[in-house]
Design a protein around this motif. Structure first.
Motif, mmCIF file in Angstrom:
data_model
loop_
_atom_site.group_PDB
_atom_site.id
_atom_site.type_symbol
_atom_site.label_atom_id
_atom_site.label_comp_id
_atom_site.label_asym_id
_atom_site.label_seq_id
_atom_site.Cartn_x
_atom_site.Cartn_y
_atom_site.Cartn_z
ATOM 1 N N THR A 43 10.893 48.046 52.058
ATOM 2 C CA THR A 43 9.920 48.423 53.083
ATOM 3 C C THR A 43 8.963 49.448 52.484
ATOM 4 N N PHE A 44 7.708 49.050 52.341
ATOM 5 C CA PHE A 44 6.710 49.929 51.733
ATOM 6 C C PHE A 44 6.105 50.863 52.769
ATOM 7 N N ALA A 45 5.805 52.084 52.333
ATOM 8 C CA ALA A 45 5.209 53.094 53.207
ATOM 9 C C ALA A 45 3.792 52.680 53.608
ATOM 10 N N GLU A 46 3.072 52.034 52.683
ATOM 11 C CA GLU A 46 1.695 51.615 52.944
ATOM 12 C C GLU A 46 1.660 50.142 53.323
ATOM 13 N N LYS A 47 0.787 49.808 54.214
ATOM 14 C CA LYS A 47 0.575 48.408 54.601
ATOM 15 C C LYS A 47 -0.803 47.978 54.125
ATOM 16 N N GLY A 48 -0.961 46.702 53.887
ATOM 17 C CA GLY A 48 -2.277 46.161 53.547
ATOM 18 C C GLY A 48 -2.605 46.271 52.069
ATOM 19 N N ILE A 49 -3.876 46.162 51.773
ATOM 20 C CA ILE A 49 -4.383 46.135 50.400
ATOM 21 C C ILE A 49 -4.842 47.539 50.006
ATOM 22 N N TYR A 50 -4.292 48.054 48.903
ATOM 23 C CA TYR A 50 -4.703 49.371 48.430
ATOM 24 C C TYR A 50 -6.083 49.250 47.776
ATOM 25 N N ASP A 51 -6.968 50.208 48.075
ATOM 26 C CA ASP A 51 -8.341 50.177 47.562
ATOM 27 C C ASP A 51 -8.547 51.313 46.561
ATOM 28 N N PHE A 52 -8.771 50.961 45.293
ATOM 29 C CA PHE A 52 -9.072 51.961 44.268
ATOM 30 C C PHE A 52 -10.501 52.472 44.395
ATOM 31 N N GLY A 53 -11.298 51.819 45.215
ATOM 32 C CA GLY A 53 -12.684 52.243 45.395
ATOM 33 C C GLY A 53 -13.562 51.716 44.281
ATOM 34 N N THR A 54 -14.578 52.496 43.917
ATOM 35 C CA THR A 54 -15.543 52.088 42.898
ATOM 36 C C THR A 54 -15.180 52.727 41.562
ATOM 37 N N LEU A 55 -15.136 51.900 40.532
ATOM 38 C CA LEU A 55 -14.802 52.346 39.184
ATOM 39 C C LEU A 55 -15.944 52.000 38.241
ATOM 40 N N ILE A 56 -15.951 52.659 37.100
ATOM 41 C CA ILE A 56 -16.873 52.307 36.018
ATOM 42 C C ILE A 56 -16.072 51.464 35.039
ATOM 43 N N GLY A 58 -14.060 50.056 32.264
ATOM 44 C CA GLY A 58 -13.317 50.791 31.242
ATOM 45 C C GLY A 58 -12.391 51.849 31.815
ATOM 46 N N ASP A 59 -12.602 52.233 33.086
ATOM 47 C CA ASP A 59 -11.700 53.204 33.718
ATOM 48 C C ASP A 59 -10.307 52.611 33.867
ATOM 49 N N THR A 60 -9.296 53.457 33.718
ATOM 50 C CA THR A 60 -7.915 53.071 33.989
ATOM 51 C C THR A 60 -7.431 53.946 35.139
ATOM 52 N N VAL A 61 -6.904 53.305 36.160
ATOM 53 C CA VAL A 61 -6.415 54.020 37.339
ATOM 54 C C VAL A 61 -4.999 53.545 37.648
ATOM 55 N N ASP A 62 -4.266 54.375 38.367
ATOM 56 C CA ASP A 62 -2.945 53.926 38.785
ATOM 57 C C ASP A 62 -2.646 54.402 40.198
ATOM 58 N N HIS A 63 -1.669 53.745 40.789
ATOM 59 C CA HIS A 63 -1.246 54.080 42.149
ATOM 60 C C HIS A 63 0.255 53.866 42.250
ATOM 61 N N VAL A 64 0.904 54.725 43.016
ATOM 62 C CA VAL A 64 2.337 54.619 43.229
ATOM 63 C C VAL A 64 2.580 54.088 44.638
ATOM 64 N N PHE A 65 3.215 52.919 44.713
ATOM 65 C CA PHE A 65 3.600 52.310 45.982
ATOM 66 C C PHE A 65 5.041 52.738 46.271
ATOM 67 N N THR A 66 5.229 53.584 47.280
ATOM 68 C CA THR A 66 6.554 54.092 47.630
ATOM 69 C C THR A 66 7.226 53.139 48.609
ATOM 70 N N ASN A 118 -9.696 41.733 42.854
ATOM 71 C CA ASN A 118 -8.585 41.626 43.795
ATOM 72 C C ASN A 118 -7.369 41.173 42.996
ATOM 73 N N LYS A 119 -6.340 42.000 42.961
ATOM 74 C CA LYS A 119 -5.166 41.725 42.133
ATOM 75 C C LYS A 119 -3.903 41.728 42.991
ATOM 76 N N THR A 120 -2.916 40.938 42.525
ATOM 77 C CA THR A 120 -1.634 40.834 43.222
ATOM 78 C C THR A 120 -0.506 41.124 42.244
ATOM 79 N N ILE A 121 0.463 41.890 42.706
ATOM 80 C CA ILE A 121 1.674 42.188 41.958
ATOM 81 C C ILE A 121 2.817 41.585 42.760
ATOM 82 N N THR A 122 3.635 40.734 42.133
ATOM 83 C CA THR A 122 4.737 40.078 42.834
ATOM 84 C C THR A 122 6.059 40.683 42.379
ATOM 85 N N LYS A 137 -7.420 46.322 45.347
ATOM 86 C CA LYS A 137 -8.777 45.881 45.026
ATOM 87 C C LYS A 137 -9.540 47.057 44.441
ATOM 88 N N ALA A 138 -10.632 46.725 43.765
ATOM 89 C CA ALA A 138 -11.516 47.733 43.187
ATOM 90 C C ALA A 138 -12.872 47.094 42.949
#
Length: 150
Positions: A43-56, A58-66, A118-122, A137-138
């Motif tokens: 059971t994930f704390a967040e629902k829906g699609i996480y949005d990294f927003g706008t990137l340039i 070459g940027d590398t970003v990460d997010h932790v899904f709890t 738009n990316k999916t992690i299974t 998404k980003a």
């Protein structure tokens, strides 16, 4: 008459076994429902699609899904796949006990990407259903061209 007696006994025994097997089938279905309710649940704390927003680009970003294991048995993540080589997941290799929290870290490298992504992690785990998807998404904008001078 002797044949009829044996026939009557055979029919009675057959109906009896039929009733027993029907009862076993019902018990099996009921047991399956109870076991399914107790299976590990991610059971994930967040629902829906996480949005990294706008990137340039070459940027590398990460997010932790709890997440929390809301089932009654230990949760085991067997594997996680990403829809693209630009996405790298990290997950707990040890079982997650019932009621325990853990997380999946997702790193996205936007090098060579442009526009809406738009990316999916299974996640493959011992849950019901066995696969759970995370999405993000980003919007990736091009790098400013350093060769141009004003």
């Amino acid at each position: 008459m002797h044949l009829r007696s044996w026939l009557l006994v055979a029919i009675t025994v057959g109906v009896g076994f039929g009733q027993i097997s029907c009862d076993n089938r019902k018990q099996g279905e009921a047991s399956k429902e109870v076991a399914s309710e107790k299976m590990p649940k991610i059971t994930f704390a967040e629902k829906g699609i996480y949005d990294f927003g706008t990137l340039i680009e070459g940027d590398t970003v990460d997010h932790v899904f709890t997440f929390t294991n809301t089932g009654e048995f230990p949760l085991i993540i067997n594997n996680i796949t990403a829809s693209c080589g630009c996405t790298t997941p990290e997950w707990p290799r040890q079982p997650v006990a019932p009621g325990e929290k853990s997380s999946v870290r997702v790193r996205f490298n936007s090098r060579g990407k442009m526009g809406q992504q738009n990316k999916t992690i299974t996640i493959f785990a011992n849950t019901e259903p066995a696969m759970t998807d995370l999405q993000f998404k980003a919007m990736v904008n091009p790098k400013p061209d350093s060769a141009k001078k004003s």
